[in-house]
Write a protein that holds these residues in place. Sequence first.
Motif, PDB file in Angstrom:
ATOM      1  N   ALA A 231       0.897  -1.287   0.175  1.00  0.00           N
ATOM      2  CA  ALA A 231       0.003   0.017   0.038  1.00  0.00           C
ATOM      3  C   ALA A 231       0.825   1.176  -0.092  1.00  0.00           C
TER       4      ALA A 231
ATOM      5  N   GLN B  95       2.088   1.634  -3.371  1.00  0.00           N
ATOM      6  CA  GLN B  95       1.395   2.375  -4.574  1.00  0.00           C
ATOM      7  C   GLN B  95       1.079   3.696  -4.110  1.00  0.00           C
ATOM      8  N   ARG B  96       0.857   4.092  -2.886  1.00  0.00           N
ATOM      9  CA  ARG B  96       0.897   5.461  -2.578  1.00  0.00           C
ATOM     10  C   ARG B  96       2.260   6.289  -3.260  1.00  0.00           C
TER      11      ARG B  96
ATOM     12  N   LYS C 232       1.605   6.255  -6.796  1.00  0.00           N
ATOM     13  CA  LYS C 232       0.419   7.398  -7.178  1.00  0.00           C
ATOM     14  C   LYS C 232       1.017   8.739  -7.170  1.00  0.00           C
TER      15      LYS C 232
ATOM     16  N   THR D  91      -5.528   1.960  -3.530  1.00  0.00           N
ATOM     17  CA  THR D  91      -4.359   1.610  -2.567  1.00  0.00           C
ATOM     18  C   THR D  91      -5.043   0.592  -1.797  1.00  0.00           C
TER      19      THR D  91
ATOM     20  N   THR E 191      -0.080  -2.192 -10.277  1.00  0.00           N
ATOM     21  CA  THR E 191       0.847  -1.749  -9.363  1.00  0.00           C
ATOM     22  C   THR E 191       2.257  -2.247 -10.171  1.00  0.00           C
TER      23      THR E 191
END
Length: 138
Positions: free
Chosen positions: A77, A80-81, A84, A93, A101
Amino acid sequence: MIRITALIAASALFLTACQTGTGAGTLAPTETIALHRTRPADPPPDTCWASQTAPQADRNIWFETPCPDALDMDFIATLQRALKARGLYDGETDGTLGTDTRKAIQTYQAAHGLDSDVLALDTARQLGLIAYPRPDNT
């Protein structure tokens, strides 16, 4: 009335600036990813490695990766942030290492010298997910 109009205009400029990301097309490499022709013969304990065929070189390349036990849902997560924030990932997320991803990982790494969707340890360090080792001052 003039103050309200000025405030709205300033807010619009601020929102525009915040929404402007780097995007995949403008990603500038700042650091490369360490690639090896062979897996180290005597790698340090607690290190993990992956290999990938490099189409441009028609051979396998090796690179260090975070070990599987580090890749829990919280780590993914956070990954992913980080992707992003760089405009490379627009999915949920959710802490799962899915197709979107992996595509974002590959896009980031390709700009840094590794065309692979397997997360390299150097990438995790560049994204601020894993600390760089301290230099040995002995």
